[in-house]
Design an enzyme around this catalytic site. Structure first.
Site, PDB file in Angstrom:
ATOM      1  N   ASP A  52       0.814  -1.226   0.000  1.00  0.00           N
ATOM      2  CA  ASP A  52       0.000   0.000   0.000  1.00  0.00           C
ATOM      3  C   ASP A  52       0.848   1.277   0.000  1.00  0.00           C
ATOM      4  OD1 ASP A  52      -2.160  -1.806   0.322  1.00  0.00           O
ATOM      5  OD2 ASP A  52      -1.885  -1.749   2.485  1.00  0.00           O
ATOM      6  N   GLU A  67     -11.635   0.399  -3.334  1.00  0.00           N
ATOM      7  CA  GLU A  67     -10.922   0.778  -2.114  1.00  0.00           C
ATOM      8  C   GLU A  67      -9.846   1.799  -2.463  1.00  0.00           C
ATOM      9  OE1 GLU A  67     -10.807  -3.359   0.380  1.00  0.00           O
ATOM     10  OE2 GLU A  67      -9.587  -3.288  -1.429  1.00  0.00           O
TER      11      GLU A  67
END
Length: 574
Positions: free
Chosen positions: A39, A207
């Site tokens: 991420d 997301e």
């Protein structure tokens, strides 16, 4: 999970449209942040000496949210952690879920400060900031925000409005999310009622939203398809930060889905420019191939070139591979700080006056009194005091009890990790050793343990579905009262071996374990040491660890090809 972004330093809200420089291409070696570094969220900050700064997820690892810095996008140094003090968010220490903790951070540079917003799942969501990313103590405490979701973004619009887009769970079975948005007031952290923003191409779950402003458009970058094989990058744009958004006709603009690429699960992307105006992107990926069975290092950070012409959609330079080509900045390892470069090996003796290396990690908050460098009478060692719980824990264990564990990320496909352990277990249950650790639910350990009043044994134990059976070997008489070397080796791309022997003597293999055991979930593998009394709270027998060595022996990038690990020695106190 997640998608990230990077912005030029001058303004996080207004990305420039500089024309790409005519710069000679050079080789990009992926991953740029190997091992458990998912991420990625990065910023390029010109006024901080033309430096790129990146933050990644850490879940329950502590210190949390490492900040890596680079000037050439290939050599990254750990310069600190955004979450390094319990008082920043005390509730982190109470988290029970092994897949909870700090999810995808968003890192931004605005008004001469570095900002992070993040969801600590199981605790709280909030933002915090610093004026100096090289100083852990300069990061503020977390300001809680009422954001009913995860993967929050932070975006300053031209009128001063602060927006946060995030993924909101609207249904659990099947898992379904929507991208929603709130306005944030600073410094209070108060938010408006959330509103629906966009759902991308309707591939569930959307997301990791990240917003950026370029050429009069608000662009919204998403991660869709979940963080496994179907992971993909999509983008939309609109004239307002509140939408509506039109989708790029070329979506998904980056993915490895339905391909034979070795680098899979590519998604959670980010885009940024360097000082020459060239566009780049980062994303997470797993080195698993389409079989998606063996990926012990978890989700790693990869780099790829991009193009983004004025008024047009960005074009990302996929597919992601272990070797790519792009106009990288000139090689420059002149990065402030004393932390390790991510591809460095470890050679640590824990000499007097040295400290625990900054790239070592605990699981949740540590009990600091259980770790000591060169204690009195034991120079050149790291002393461990045992926790009541072993690495797995039991039904009575509380998160605040802590486990005595400290490790470093597996950052190479092939490696050898070894330590010398001076340990004389005096009570039944005393145990200390080495571990290949993913979470408390998935790990493999080789410990020196007292199992009865008369015997000391080497015990291999693995935790997780399909884990191999325990192997128990009595410590040979000739090894008694000697310092033992314990070793973990990734000897091929699919298996690890666990070995033991007298210090400087011949090693004996005790067990092997498939890498599939630690190819699971959101995190990546650590190798490290542990100590426990296995519930015998009357015992507090110390263990003394020395000569900590981690040496990479090759990075596998698919199609039978390896590139070398960094073999140069590094680390203070050797």
């Amino acid at each position: 999970m997640k998608a990230l972004s990077l912005f030029v330093a001058a303004s996080l809200t207004r990305l420039g449209s500089a024309q790409p420089a005519k710069q000679q291409n050079s080789t990009i070696y992926n991953p740029i942040l190997p091992g458990f570094n998912p991420d990625p969220s990065c910023v390029f900050v010109k006024e901080w000496d033309n430096t790129f700064f990146c933050a990644t997820s850490t879940f329950l690892a502590f210190p949390g949210i490492p900040i890596h810095a680079s000037k050439d996008l290939q050599n990254f140094r750990l310069i600190g952690h955004a979450f390094s003090r319990p008082e920043q968010l005390p509730a982190f220490g109470n988290i029970t879920g092994q897949q909870q903790g700090w999810y995808a951070p968003t890192l931004r540079y605005h008004n001469k400060r570095f900002w992070i917003i993040n969801s600590c799942v199981g605790a709280a969501t909030g933002y915090w900031s610093t004026s100096d990313p090289y100083n852990n103590d300069a990061w503020t405490n977390v300001t809680p925000t009422e954001i009913p979701g995860y993967d929050p973004d932070i975006f300053w619009d031209t009128d001063g409005t602060i927006y946060s887009a995030f993924a909101k769970t609207v249904q659990n079975d099947p898992f379904t999310t929507e991208i929603h948005q709130v306005n944030i007031s600073m410094p209070s952290g108060n938010t408006t009622t959330d509103r629906f923003l966009w759902n991308g191409t309707a591939v569930q779950p959307p997301e990791g939203p990240h917003m950026m402003l370029k050429d009069g458009y608000h662009y919204l970058l998403l991660a869709e398809g979940g963080t496994a094989q179907a992971h993909q990058v999509t983008i939309g744009r609109g004239k307002s930060a509140q939408g509506p958004f039109e989708a790029d006709p070329a979506n998904p603009i980056l993915t490895a889905y339905n391909t034979s690429e070795y680098f899979q699960t590519v998604g959670h992307a980010d885009l940024f420019q360097d000082s020459a105006g060239n566009w780049w992107g980062v994303a997470l990926a797993t080195r698993s191939g389409p079989e998606y069975k063996t990926w012990p290092m978890g989700r790693e950070t990869v780099l790829y070139p991009a193009k983004w012409e004025k008024g047009q959609w960005p074009v990302l330079g996929g597919p992601v591979k272990g070797k790519m080509s792009g106009p990288l900045p000139a090689v420059n390892k002149n990065i402030r700080g004393s932390g390790a470069f991510v591809k460095d090996p470890d050679y640590y003796k824990f000499s007097p006056g040295s400290s625990i290396p900054s790239h070592f990690s605990y699981w949740r908050f540590p009990k600091t009194e259980d770790y000591a460098v060169s204690p009195k009478g034991h120079p050149n060692t790291l002393r461990l005091l045992p926790s009541r719980s072993n690495l797995t824990g039991d039904a009575t264990a509380l998160p605040t009890d802590g486990i005595t564990f400290i490790g470093r990320r597996q950052t190479d496909t092939l490696f050898i990790y070894s330590v010398d352990v001076d340990f004389s277990p005096s009570s039944v249950g005393d145990e200390s050793g080495v571990t290949l650790f993913l979470t408390q639910n998935y790990h493999a350990d080789l410990g020196i343990v007292r199992l009865n009043k008369t015997g000391i044994y080497l015990r291999f134990h693995a935790e997780g579905p399909a884990a191999p059976k325990d192997t128990i070997v009595a410590v040979p008489q000739r090894w008694n009262k000697q310092v033992l070397t314990l070793q973990i080796q990734a000897y091929n791309t699919t298996h690890f071996s666990f070995s033991a022997g007298p210090k400087a003597g011949k090693m004996q293999q005790i067990a092997t374990v498939p890498a599939t055991l630690v190819s699971n979930g959101f995190t990546g593998s650590f190798v490290g040491v542990y100590a426990t009394n296995n519930g015998n709270t009357k015992s507090n027998t110390p263990s003394y660890v020395s000569n900590w060595v981690y040496q990479g022996q090759g990075q596998y990038i698919g199609n039978g090809e390896f590139y070398p690990s960094n073999g140069q020695k590094g680390g203070a106190g050797f």
